[in-house]
Design a protein around this motif. Structure first.
Motif, PDB file in Angstrom:
ATOM      1  N   PRO A 148       0.801  -1.232   0.000  1.00 35.80           N
ATOM      2  CA  PRO A 148       0.000   0.000   0.000  1.00 35.80           C
ATOM      3  C   PRO A 148       0.831   1.279   0.000  1.00 35.80           C
ATOM      4  O   PRO A 148       0.320   2.356  -0.309  1.00 35.80           O
ATOM      5  CB  PRO A 148      -0.829  -0.124   1.291  1.00 35.80           C
ATOM      6  CG  PRO A 148      -0.106  -1.122   2.143  1.00 35.80           C
ATOM      7  CD  PRO A 148       0.541  -2.070   1.180  1.00 35.80           C
ATOM      8  N   GLN A 154     -10.977   8.503   1.204  1.00 32.03           N
ATOM      9  CA  GLN A 154     -11.524   7.205   0.821  1.00 32.03           C
ATOM     10  C   GLN A 154     -10.475   6.463   0.002  1.00 32.03           C
ATOM     11  O   GLN A 154      -9.774   7.078  -0.802  1.00 32.03           O
ATOM     12  CB  GLN A 154     -12.796   7.375  -0.007  1.00 32.03           C
ATOM     13  CG  GLN A 154     -13.432   6.063  -0.450  1.00 32.03           C
ATOM     14  CD  GLN A 154     -14.733   6.276  -1.211  1.00 32.03           C
ATOM     15  OE1 GLN A 154     -15.773   5.742  -0.858  1.00 32.03           O
ATOM     16  NE2 GLN A 154     -14.677   7.065  -2.279  1.00 32.03           N
ATOM     17  N   CYS A 155     -10.349   5.156   0.227  1.00 36.92           N
ATOM     18  CA  CYS A 155      -9.344   4.365  -0.495  1.00 36.92           C
ATOM     19  C   CYS A 155      -9.959   3.055  -0.964  1.00 36.92           C
ATOM     20  O   CYS A 155     -10.650   2.373  -0.193  1.00 36.92           O
ATOM     21  CB  CYS A 155      -8.135   4.086   0.396  1.00 36.92           C
ATOM     22  SG  CYS A 155      -6.824   3.147  -0.439  1.00 36.92           S
ATOM     23  N   ASP A 179      -9.282  -0.006   1.030  1.00 32.16           N
ATOM     24  CA  ASP A 179     -10.031  -0.172   2.279  1.00 32.16           C
ATOM     25  C   ASP A 179     -11.499  -0.480   2.022  1.00 32.16           C
ATOM     26  O   ASP A 179     -12.323  -0.402   2.930  1.00 32.16           O
ATOM     27  CB  ASP A 179      -9.911   1.098   3.135  1.00 32.16           C
ATOM     28  CG  ASP A 179      -8.479   1.365   3.570  1.00 32.16           C
ATOM     29  OD1 ASP A 179      -7.732   0.384   3.745  1.00 32.16           O
ATOM     30  OD2 ASP A 179      -8.115   2.546   3.710  1.00 32.16           O
ATOM     31  N   GLY A 180     -11.813  -0.796   0.777  1.00 34.04           N
ATOM     32  CA  GLY A 180     -13.189  -1.145   0.445  1.00 34.04           C
ATOM     33  C   GLY A 180     -14.001  -0.032  -0.176  1.00 34.04           C
ATOM     34  O   GLY A 180     -15.195  -0.210  -0.461  1.00 34.04           O
ATOM     35  N   CYS A 220     -10.602   5.817  -4.893  1.00 34.52           N
ATOM     36  CA  CYS A 220      -9.817   6.666  -3.992  1.00 34.52           C
ATOM     37  C   CYS A 220     -10.260   8.123  -4.168  1.00 34.52           C
ATOM     38  O   CYS A 220     -10.433   8.577  -5.300  1.00 34.52           O
ATOM     39  CB  CYS A 220      -8.324   6.531  -4.279  1.00 34.52           C
ATOM     40  SG  CYS A 220      -7.648   4.887  -3.910  1.00 34.52           S
TER      41      CYS A 220
END
Length: 209
Positions: free
Chosen positions: A165, A187-188, A191-192, A196
């Motif tokens: 990552p 947001q990534c 990470d679900g 992004c």
């Protein structure tokens, strides 16, 4: 069954710097048809023609795959990259690895520094969007609640980022450097998240402490 154009690309992969007659023989069609396909492939940026000296007389024209043309074929680059990153992380301290990723972004941003001069914020965002597209990203941006949100719809680092990552810091640092403002990830996809997302607060909106 492979199309004629695919056969031409495959032939150039196996034998770069082929002439039209070489390709006609390899593919099994006449030279006029090969020339027609090559014209289309050149317009798509997959093939380029180059002059080559061949004995006495005029140079002959040979054809090679461009970088984009090479990308049409399966490679093991991702596996090699993943192995290299694993080796780096095993043999180098974490801060050194982080500094290398940061330097990659800074070097890339410096290449475009002169193009960014005198651009407005939204012109910079459009420039970053186009530049990242050249790097393999699909990017959109929007203004929301006085801030700018940058959405990476697709990322060429995704598969590598699953195991490493740290690679995500490259585009985040690059966006920050290009806009000359911090890009905060909210947001990534790793990470679900659906994609992004980075939030950038314009200078005029920054509150003094």
């Amino acid at each position: 069954m492979k199309s004629t154009r695919d056969k031409i690309l495959q032939s150039l992969l196996k034998k770069p710097r082929s002439t039209i007659n070489d390709l006609a023989e390899a593919v099994g069609i006449n030279p006029i048809s090969v020339r027609h396909h090559l014209t289309n492939l050149q317009m798509e940026g997959l093939v380029e023609g180059q002059e080559e000296r061949h004995g006495v007389g005029r140079p002959r024209l040979v054809y090679v795959l461009t970088d984009e043309g090479m990308e049409r074929f399966p490679t093991r680059y991702m596996l090699l990259t993943t192995r290299l990153l694993s080796q780096m992380k095993e043999t180098m301290p974490g801060p050194v690895v982080a500094k290398l990723f940061n330097q990659i972004a800074e070097d890339l941003a410096s290449q475009y520094a002169s193009d960014m001069k005198n651009l407005s914020m939204e012109e910079r965002l459009d420039f970053v969007k186009d530049m990242l597209a050249q790097e393999g990203f699909t990017v959109e941006w929007e203004k929301k609640d006085g801030n700018y949100e940058i959405h990476e719809i697709s990322c060429p680092y995704y598969q590598i980022g699953i195991a490493h990552p740290e690679v995500c810091t490259v585009d985040q640092t690059l966006i920050s450097k290009m806009l000359a403002l911090p890009a905060n990830k909210v947001q990534c996809i790793l990470d679900g998240g659906a994609h992004c997302t980075y939030v950038v607060q314009p200078v005029a909106e920054v509150k003094s402490k």
